[in-house]
Each structure stands twice: as structure tokens, then as C-alpha cells.
Design an enzyme around this catalytic site. Structure first.
Site, mmCIF file in Angstrom:
data_model
loop_
_atom_site.group_PDB
_atom_site.id
_atom_site.type_symbol
_atom_site.label_atom_id
_atom_site.label_comp_id
_atom_site.label_asym_id
_atom_site.label_seq_id
_atom_site.Cartn_x
_atom_site.Cartn_y
_atom_site.Cartn_z
ATOM 1 C CB CYS A 133 -0.945 0.012 1.191
ATOM 2 S SG CYS A 133 -2.198 -1.272 1.061
ATOM 3 C CG HIS A 134 0.516 3.703 2.083
ATOM 4 N ND1 HIS A 134 -0.402 2.934 2.752
ATOM 5 C CD2 HIS A 134 -0.186 4.567 1.334
ATOM 6 C CE1 HIS A 134 -1.616 3.329 2.417
ATOM 7 N NE2 HIS A 134 -1.524 4.319 1.569
ATOM 8 N N GLY A 135 4.444 1.109 0.904
ATOM 9 C CA GLY A 135 5.866 0.810 0.805
ATOM 10 C C GLY A 135 6.635 0.688 2.108
#
Lengths: 169, 420
Positions: A133-135
Site C-alpha cells: 500500500c505505502h511501501g
């Protein structure tokens, strides 16, 4: 004389406001608390898992309280790697010994501590998990190494009922 | 509010109006003096009213067939699409209607930004508008969860987890929002209730928004105060009604194009997969209208600060009437602001683009620069511009520049001589 009257009236006002506030609070609270987990949700608090078929280097995912729990049987190399990490290098310093009492088994909530996505197994720059999703990158102990997540993936309360069965919760 | 006293013609009308002055209100709305130079950017208020009513009507109908239960929601939406008479049409109107609503609201907001409609004496109209915009985002998010597809589920998980960034009480709040330890059936049922409630809150606020508008009257492309009624105004009916109606028809063509020709282009294919709490889709993105804020959230590497930045990006708009220190409303007479305005438009579009891309490498860098510029625009450029910028002379009335030939120099001189 007028002062005395004013004081009496002030007292009555304050007392009325106070009783009123308690009444309003007592009325609103049930409306708020009804949204908290109900008895049927709380009743599903523990799950037993048979792990006899999990080979070293494999992860299984089970559902506990609606959330995924990763159970990974780690190889000797992975254990060595997890234990070799220096605490200074960690954003959220935790020893691998404290996260996996039985070093072969890592049991943790498969929920990214950033915004709750499920990280992917054996991905990312630290040979552990990667959240798409956001690394966020996690190591083989589930500790946050890089990315926006603030803390390591959570270790739930669990115990070995016998050599092959883990009880989560 | 009308300048003249209104008396109904019929005897019954007079009897009724003395008891409930609805006819006076109707008369106010038809005679309402409107600046005669309003351009098509001013038609989006009416278009937005249409969007709200469309969403409420189609939503009511969908609610007759939808089942708010984690085991049945996904199937009930497919049931609407396949079995219910015209169900596909109603659902596609509702789903695309949300996008059309945001398209119109963004045009409406950027029209305000260009013509300075948020400035005194219209601050309250503007702030009510921002509250409506916030409620629209809440309604859109809650509605997106209801089909219980993969994007629904994981969107709900990610957005509710934003609250976990709050120190100390964050986790408790998230559990309370979920009604459990993850997004599940209790979450779905309460989201349905709130999704049903919010449009009616918006409707109430729209009434306040229009009421507050009718106190000072409309701003206009020239941005000057005008006398009402006067040579500079026309009555709302029929002049504005016809113009708004024509614009609405054009808008409905665009709307119908999406509904009939490409109803899923604005959605995500992943949402046709039923919710699965064990697998997160590889690439989670919100709907297009939330992308700029999503880009701001992701551009900050810290969890709490990311959430704070995203919320600030929206709430900063409420402070706009005081951040913009210029006394001149319309960008037509603000040569520098006009340029910064278009840079801001580009900045927001860039944020939207990088919000849809993976948060890594060049995209992340661009997102960070664009986020910094967004705040720079509101917190530094606007306040400084107000007292540094050399604005062009404004006309005395709407009619004057048209009748007086060259608008700027002549009116400026007139104004100076009048001031003396």
C-alpha cells in the site's frame, strides 16, 4: 442582602447545570458505547491452529479476530539473520528473542502498522515482508526497517498447547 | 430581503402568506437580483443542486434492494445489477453521479478561487461550502465501502486506520469505529447508516449556503460590489434559470456519456472481487477525486505528520478568506495572482496524478515538491501577494466598462476624481 440572594441563585444554577450535564452525559454514553465491540465479537477471542504441516521457510496465514496472523517456520539462516541485527539499526528497537520466544516460530499479526494493509511474504529489501500500500519494508523478524510504518508488526498473545498446536489469543 | 413589500394577488394567497410567508420566499427567489455579467462558471451551483438530488433519489431506490450485511452486500449489489428492473441504470447513475458531483464541486471551488468569491462579506458562504465538501468526501468514502468488494474493504481499512495515528487514544478510536478488531459486519452496517444520513445533512447545509448567499448577493466576474436591483442586475427568473438550465443540459450530456458508454472507467476492477480480509490488492488507490490529498498523505514519511498534512490541506481552505489579504476580489484585476492561480491548478492536478502512481522514486519526489508548493501557495504567496501586488484599476460598475469603451484607464481616472 442582595448579595446573599445572588449567591443562593448562583448555587441553584450551578447545581442545575451540574445535574443536567451528568444527565446528558449518562444519556449520550450508551449511544457512543453501542459502537464498541459487542459481546459476540469479543467471544471470538481465541483460535487454535495446527502447524504440523508447515515446513521450514514457509508461512501460513490464519484468521484471528478478523485479522490475518502470519505463522512462519523460520530456517536456521533466517533465525541467524534476525538475531544478528543491531538494535541501533532499528526504528522500533526490539530483540528477535523477545519477538519469537521459540526462534523457529514467528507468530505475528499480518497487519502493517501504517494503515492496516496485509504485507506480502518474502518481499522487500530486508528479506521479510513488504507492504504494497505505502511501501513499508519489514525484516525476517517482522520489524519495520524502511517506510512510513511507525512500529514493528504486533506479536499477539499466543502459546503452544502442544508441539503441533498454537493457540492465539 | 426583497426591497419591495410583496403582496399575493389572490385572496387565498394573501390569507396563506400572512400565516406562512412561502409566497414571499418564492417571490424573493424569482425576483432575486443577479449580476448581469455572470458567466458559465456561475452555473455550477445549480448543477450541484441537481447532483445532490440525483444522488438522494437514486440512493433511496438502491437502498430498497441493497442488503447491509458482510455476507450479502456484495451479492445484493450484483442482484441489483442483474435482476432488479433498471437496477444497472440506477446503480451506474449513483456511482458515476458521485464522480460528476465532485467534478462539479471542483469547478465550483476553483471558480471561487479565481474570482475571489470567498472574500468579505462572503466568508460564511465559503466556510459552509467547505463543510459541505468535507461531508461529500465522507459520504463518498462511506458509499464506496457498501458494495463490499476488495477496494471497499481495504479502502475502509486504510482510511479508518488514519485515526490510529492519534497519540494514546488512536487505537481505541479505531476499534470503536470498527465495532470489532477489524473492518467487518458491524463496520458495514454503521457505514450504511451514516451514508444514508449525510446527504440530508448536506441538503440542510445547502439551504444555509444559499441563504447566506442571498444576503450579500452573488459575486461576479468583475468582483465589485454592485447596487441591487440596478442597471447591473437582472432578475433570477427567467434570465439565470434559462442559463443554468442550458448549462445543466450540457453537463447531463457528459454525465450520460459516462453512465451509458463507459460506466466503470472511473471505478476499480478490484471492487468486483468480493472483500477478502487476508489479501490486500497490490495497488490501493482511492477514487480520483481524493487523489491529491492521498498524494499529500503519502509524501510525508511519518505516519502522524502525514495524516496531519492531509487534513491541513483541506482545512486550510476554511482560513482562505483571511490568508488572502488582497482587497481586490477578481483575478481579472490581479495580474500576479492570476499566474499563481494557474500554477495552483497545475499543482493540484500533478498531486492527483502522482497520487494514482506508486509512492516511490521520481513520483515520490514530485509529490513532495507539489505538497510543499500547495502549502506555500496558501501560507506564504497569498498573504504576501495581498500587499505586494500592483492590481489593475477596477471599474465602478458592471455596465461602465462596456459603455465607456476602454475600461481600465478611463475608470481609474474617474475613480480618482471621485475620491477627490
Amino acid at each position: 442582602m442582595s448579595e446573599k440572594k445572588t449567591n443562593r441563585r448562583d448555587f441553584l444554577f450551578t447545581a442545575t447545570y451540574a445535574v443536567g450535564a451528568v444527565g446528558v452525559g449518562a444519556t449520550i454514553w450508551p449511544m457512543i458505547d453501542q459502537m464498541n465491540p459487542d459481546a459476540s465479537v469479543k467471544a471470538l477471542a481465541s483460535t487454535e491452529v495446527d502447524v504440523s504441516s508447515v515446513n521450514p521457510g514457509k508461512t501460513i496465514t490464519v484468521l484471528w479476530r478478523g485479522k490475518p496472523v502470519f505463522i512462519r517456520r523460520r530456517t536456521q539462516d533466517e533465525i541467524a539473520e534476525a538475531r544478528a541485527v543491531k538494535l541501533e539499526d532499528l526504528k522500533h528497537p526490539e530483540k528477535d528473542e523477545d519477538r519469537a520466544a521459540n526462534p523457529e516460530w514467528l507468530v505475528m499479526l499480518g497487519v502493517c502498522t501504517h494503515l492496516g494493509c496485509v504485507p506480502l511474504d518474502q518481499k522487500g529489501e530486508y528479506n521479510g515482508w513488504f507492504c504494497p500500500c505505502h511501501g513499508s519494508h519489514y525484516d525476517i523478524s517482522g520489524r519495520i526497517r524502511k517506510g512510513p510504518a511507525p512500529t514493528n508488526m504486533e506479536i499477539p498473545k499466543y502459546e503452544f498447547v502442544n508441539a503441533n498446536t498454537i493457540k492465539i489469543g | 430581503m426583497s426591497d419591495h413589500e410583496y403582496t399575493p394577488k389572490s385572496k387565498f394567497g394573501k390569507w396563506f402568506n400572512d400565516r406562512l410567508p412561502l409566497l414571499t420566499l418564492a417571490n424573493h427567489l424569482t425576483d432575486y437580483p443577479t449580476p448581469k455579467n455572470l458567466n458559465y462558471w456561475w452555473t455550477f451551483g445549480g448543477i450541484l443542486t441537481f447532483c445532490l438530488i440525483t444522488q438522494i433519489v437514486t440512493g433511496l431506490v438502491l437502498a430498497m434492494h441493497y442488503i447491509a450485511h458482510a455476507d450479502m452486500a456484495f451479492d445484493s449489489v450484483e442482484h441489483i445489477m442483474r435482476d432488479v428492473n433498471y437496477g444497472w441504470l440506477i446503480r451506474y447513475i449513483h456511482a458515476n453521479g458521485a464522480s460528476m458531483f465532485f467534478l462539479a464541486v471542483y469547478i465550483h471551488i476553483f471558480r471561487s478561487l479565481f474570482y475571489g468569491s470567498y472574500k468579505a462579506p462572503r466568508e460564511i458562504i465559503w466556510i459552509i461550502g467547505i463543510i459541505i465538501y468535507l461531508l461529500m468526501m465522507a459520504a463518498a468514502f462511506l458509499g464506496y465501502v457498501l458494495p463490499w468488494g476488495q477496494m471497499s474493504f481495504w479502502g475502509a481499512t486504510v482510511i479508518t486506520n488514519l485515526f490510529s495515528a492519534i497519540p494514546l487514544v488512536g487505537e481505541g478510536i479505531v476499534t470503536w469505529l470498527w465495532g470489532g478488531y477489524s473492518v467487518d459486519n458491524p463496520t458495514l452496517t454503521r457505514f450504511f447508516t451514516l451514508h444514508y444520513l449525510i446527504p440530508f445533512l448536506i441538503l440542510g447545509l445547502v439551504v444555509l449556503h444559499i441563504w447566506a448567499l442571498h444576503v450579500p448577493g452573488n459575486n461576479n466576474p468583475v468582483g465589485i460590489d454592485i447596487k441591487k436591483p440596478s442597471k447591473d442586475t437582472v432578475p433570477f427568473h427567467p434570465y439565470i434559470v434559462i442559463k443554468d438550465g442550458f448549462a445543466l443540459l450540457m453537463f447531463m450530456i457528459v454525465f450520460a456519456f459516462f453512465v451509458f458508454y463507459t460506466p466503470n472507467i472511473l471505478g476499480h476492477a478490484d471492487n468486483y472481487i468480493e472483500a477478502n480480509p487476508l489479501v490486500t490488492p497490490a495497488h490501493i488507490v482511492p477514487e480520483w477525486y481524493l487523489l491529491p490529498f492521498y498524494a499529500i498523505l503519502r509524501s510525508v514519511p511519518d505516519k502522524l505528520l502525514g495524516v496531519v498534512a492531509m487534513l491541513s490541506a483541506i482545512l486550510i481552505l476554511a482560513a482562505l478568506p483571511w490568508l488572502d489579504t488582497s482587497k481586490i476580489r477578481s483575478a481579472v484585476f490581479r495580474p500576479l495572482y492570476r499566474q499563481f492561480y494557474w500554477i495552483l491548478v497545475a499543482d493540484v492536478l500533478i498531486l492527483g496524478y502522482v497520487g494514482a502512481m506508486p509512492a516511490e522514486g521520481l513520483y515520490l519526489l514530485v509529490a513532495r515538491v507539489a505538497t510543499a508548493y500547495y502549502f506555500l501557495h496558501f501560507l506564504v504567496i497569498l498573504p504576501v501577494l495581498g500587499w505586494k501586488e500592483k492590481t489593475l484599476p477596477i471599474p465602478l460598475s458592471i455596465t461602465e466598462p462596456i459603455l465607456g469603451g476602454s475600461p481600465n484607464l478611463a475608470t481609474a481616472k474617474n475613480k480618482e476624481s471621485l475620491n477627490k
